[in-house]
Design an enzyme around this catalytic site. Structure first.
Site, mmCIF file in Angstrom:
data_model
loop_
_atom_site.group_PDB
_atom_site.id
_atom_site.type_symbol
_atom_site.label_atom_id
_atom_site.label_comp_id
_atom_site.label_asym_id
_atom_site.label_seq_id
_atom_site.Cartn_x
_atom_site.Cartn_y
_atom_site.Cartn_z
ATOM 1 N N SER A 252 0.859 -1.182 0.000
ATOM 2 C CA SER A 252 0.000 0.000 0.000
ATOM 3 C C SER A 252 0.891 1.226 0.000
ATOM 4 C CB SER A 252 -0.889 0.006 1.246
ATOM 5 O OG SER A 252 -0.094 0.326 2.370
ATOM 6 N N LYS A 253 0.240 2.371 -0.012
ATOM 7 C CA LYS A 253 0.965 3.643 -0.033
ATOM 8 C C LYS A 253 1.920 3.795 1.147
ATOM 9 C CE LYS A 253 -1.577 7.087 -2.617
ATOM 10 N NZ LYS A 253 -2.755 7.937 -2.536
ATOM 11 N N ARG A 254 1.644 3.057 2.215
ATOM 12 C CA ARG A 254 2.531 3.127 3.373
ATOM 13 C C ARG A 254 3.932 2.638 3.012
ATOM 14 N NH1 ARG A 254 2.078 -0.402 6.977
ATOM 15 N NH2 ARG A 254 0.560 -1.686 5.861
ATOM 16 N N HIS A 255 3.998 1.685 2.076
ATOM 17 C CA HIS A 255 5.301 1.101 1.715
ATOM 18 C C HIS A 255 6.017 1.914 0.641
ATOM 19 C CE1 HIS A 255 2.841 -2.438 3.028
ATOM 20 N NE2 HIS A 255 3.905 -2.619 3.765
ATOM 21 N N ALA A 256 5.260 2.308 -0.366
ATOM 22 C CA ALA A 256 5.877 2.986 -1.521
ATOM 23 C C ALA A 256 4.741 3.540 -2.369
ATOM 24 C CB ALA A 256 6.679 1.980 -2.345
#
Ligand code: GLU
Length: 481
Positions: A252-256
Site C-alpha cells: 500500500s501507499k505506506r510502503h511505496a
C-alpha cells in the site's frame, strides 16, 4: 483454439503496480501464445467509476507499451468493450436466469441485511444472506413493491455440493457451496455487479484464460456457478500471488508509491517497470534479473508464477532503473531528461553538445531521471541558491576566502579553459595554501554549484565556462564578507 485474455480494470482510480502486473502477465501470455489481449473497462459501479480514471489507466498502459488488440478504442468482433455500453446483454442474461428460476428478486433493505448479519455473527452463525426472499409468493412481492422497495436480483446458489477450481497457479481448490451467499447480480438501479457482468463478458468475448490477482479467488466459485447457469463453457483460471511490502502486509501507499504514474513522474523507464513487474511473482531461473521485452515474451510462462506472495522491493527497482539508465546512449538519455529539466522551469539555452556533456557527468550517478534536476540545476540558473548546510560547513572556515581568491585568480588566468588546464591549476592550491585537497575542492564546489554534492568538479567548471565560474566565486566571496 486462439488464446484470448483480458485485462479488466474497474476505473475507480489510477493504474497501480498490481494492476499493471496483471495486465503485463496477460499481455505476455497473449504474445507468447500468439493470442489476443483485450482491454475491457468494468465501469458498472457508477458511483465509483470515472472517465478520468479510464483515461489515466489507458495512458499508463500505453506508456508501458502494453497495447491491446481489442478495447474501448480499438474495434473488435466482441465489442463494445466498456461495460456501461453492454447493459442490455446483462439485462437479457438476468431475465433468462429469472425465467429459469435460477435467480430471484430480493427486497431486503441494506439496513435489514446489516442487522441480520450482526445478529448472526453474535450467535456464531454464518453472516451470509439468509435467503429470506428466495421463495417469495407473488402477493408478498406485490406488497413489498407497494411499500416502495426496489429489488435487487440475487443468484440462487445451490446449497449442496462443492465447486472445484482448477487453477494453473494454485492447483486444485475446492469451495463448498454451503459457504456461498445468494449473491447480488443486479443492483437496485438495474446495473449488474462485477461477478455477473464479468462472467457474461468473459464468455461472450470468448476469453480462454482468466489471469488475475489472488484477491479474486473467492469470486471464482461464484463465477463458475454463473457460467454453468448460463450454459457457458468454463475458461481456465490463473490467480496471481498478492504483492506485499517488506513487512509482509499487502502493498500500500505506506510502503511505496503504488500508482504507475508516480514512477513515470520520477523518471522510471517503461522497460524497467516491465522488467521489474515481470519478476514480481515470476522467475525464469531464480537468478536472471534483466530481461528485455522480447526475452520476456519468449521465456514467460504461467507455470513459473509463484504461489506465495511477491515482495515489492523499491531498492531493487531503483537499482534496475539506474542500471538501464547507465546502458543508455547519452543522446538518448539527454532526450529523456529534457522534459524533466523543462518541467523544473530551467532555461536550457546551452548548446546541445554541452548539455550532453552535463548529462554524461551524472549518468553514472542517477537512479531515476528526475534526480537530474537536483544534480544539474546550477548549470541552468543564473543565480544559484546556496545550500545552508554547505555554506555553514565550508564558508565559515577562516581559509574559505583565500581558497576562493586563489581559485578565482587561477581560473581567470587560463587562456584555454579546458578541463585539463582547470585541473592542473586548481590542484596546486592545496599545496600553496597548505590545506587538505578536500577542503579546497569542497569550498570551490559550494561556490560554483551551491552544494556539497555535484558532478565532478573540474568538468563542472569547464562546462559552466570561465566567466560564469569566476562570477560565482566572486559572489561567494561577497557572501563570506
Ligand atoms: N474489474 C475487476 C478488478 O479491477 C477485474 C477482476 C477480474 O479480472 O476479473 O479488480
Amino acid at each position: 483454439m486462439t488464446v484470448r485474455v483480458r485485462f479488466a480494470p474497474s476505473p475507480t482510480g489510477y493504474l497501480h503496480l498490481g494492476g499493471a502486473r496483471t495486465a503485463l502477465y496477460n499481455w505476455l501470455f497473449a504474445k507468447a501464445n500468439k493470442g489476443k489481449f483485450v482491454l475491457r473497462i468494468e465501469d458498472t459501479d457508477r458511483t465509483r467509476s470515472t472517465d478520468e480514471a479510464i483515461g489515466s489507466i489507458i495512458k499508463s498502459l500505453s506508456r508501458l507499451g502494453l497495447n491491446w488488440d481489442e478495447g474501448p478504442d480499438v474495434d473488435g468482433d466482441f465489442g463494445p468493450y466498456r461495460q456501461t455500453e453492454r447493459l442490455n446483454l446483462y439485462k437479457e442474461a438476468a431475465e433468462k436466469l429469472l425465467n429459469e428460476g435460477k435467480a430471484y428478486f430480493c427486497y431486503c433493505l441494506p439496513e435489514e441485511l446489516e442487522k441480520r448479519r450482526k445478529e448472526a455473527l453474535k450467535e456464531g452463525a454464518s453472516p451470509k444472506y439468509n435467503g429470506r426472499c428466495r421463495n417469495l409468493a407473488e402477493e408478498e412481492r406485490g406488497l413489498l413493491e407497494k411499500e416502495g422497495r426496489k429489488p435487487v436480483i440475487r443468484f440462487k446458489v445451490v446449497q449442496d455440493g462443492s465447486i472445484r477450481v482448477n487453477d494453473i497457479i494454485r492447483g486444485e481448490i475446492n469451495f463448498e457451496n454451503k459457504f456461498l451467499d445468494d449473491l447480488i447480480i443486479v443492483r437496485t438501479d438495474g446495473t449488474p455487479t462485477y461477478n455477473f457482468a464479468a462472467v457474461i463478458d468473459d464468455a461472450m468475448m470468448k476469453i480462454t484464460h482468466i489471469i488475475r490477482g489472488d484477491d479474486h479467488l473467492s469470486n471464482t466459485p461464484r463465477q463458475i456457478l454463473i457460467y454453468e447457469a448460463l450454459g457457458y463453457p468454463l475458461p481456465v483460471f490463473a490467480h496471481l500471488p498478492l504483492i506485499f511490502g517488506s513487512d509482509k502486509t499487502p502493498l500500500s501507499k505506506r510502503h511505496a508509491d503504488v500508482a504507475i504514474d508516480e514512477y513515470f513522474k520520477k523518471g522510471y523507464l517503461p522497460e524497467v517497470l516491465i522488467n521489474y513487474l515481470a519478476l514480481l511473482g515470476w522467475s525464469y531461473d531464480e537468478k536472471t534479473t534483466i530481461f528485455s521485452l522480447n526475452e520476456l515474451i519468449e521465456k514467460f510462462s504461467l507455470g513459473k508464477v509463484t504461489k506465495s506472495p511477491a515482495i515489492f522491493d523499491l531498492a531493487k527497482l531503483e537499482w534496475m532503473n539506474g542500471y538501464y539508465i547507465r546502458q543508455l546512449d547519452v543522446d538518448e538519455l539527454t532526450d529523456m531528461v529534457l522534459p524533466f529539466l523543462e518541467e523544473a522551469g530551467f532555461k536550457i539555452d546551452i548548446p546541445r553538445g554541452n548539455l550532453k556533456k552535463i548529462i554524461a557527468l551524472i549518468q553514472e550517478r542517477i537512479k531515476c531521471l528526475k534526480e537530474v534536476v537536483g544534480l544539474t540545476d546550477f548549470f541552468f540558473k543564473d543565480l544559484i541558491e546556496f545550500d545552508q548546510g554547505a555554506v555553514e560547513k565550508m564558508f565559515k572556515k577562516s581559509e574559505a576566502m583565500s581558497i576562493l581568491e586563489t581559485a578565482e585568480k587561477k581560473l581567470l588566468s587560463l587562456s584555454d579553459f579546458n578541463v585539463n588546464e582547470i585541473e592542473l591549476v586548481l590542484r596546486k592550491i592545496p599545496e600553496e595554501l597548505n590545506l587538505k585537497p578536500k577542503q579546497v575542492f569542497q569550498t570551490i564546489r559550494v561556490a560554483v554549484a551551491g552544494k556539497l554534492i555535484s558532478p565532478p568538479l573540474f568538468e563542472t567548471i569547464e562546462l559552466l565556462g570561465q566567466e560564469k565560474s569566476a562570477e560565482r566565486i566572486k559572489r561567494a566571496k561577497e557572501m563570506i564578507n
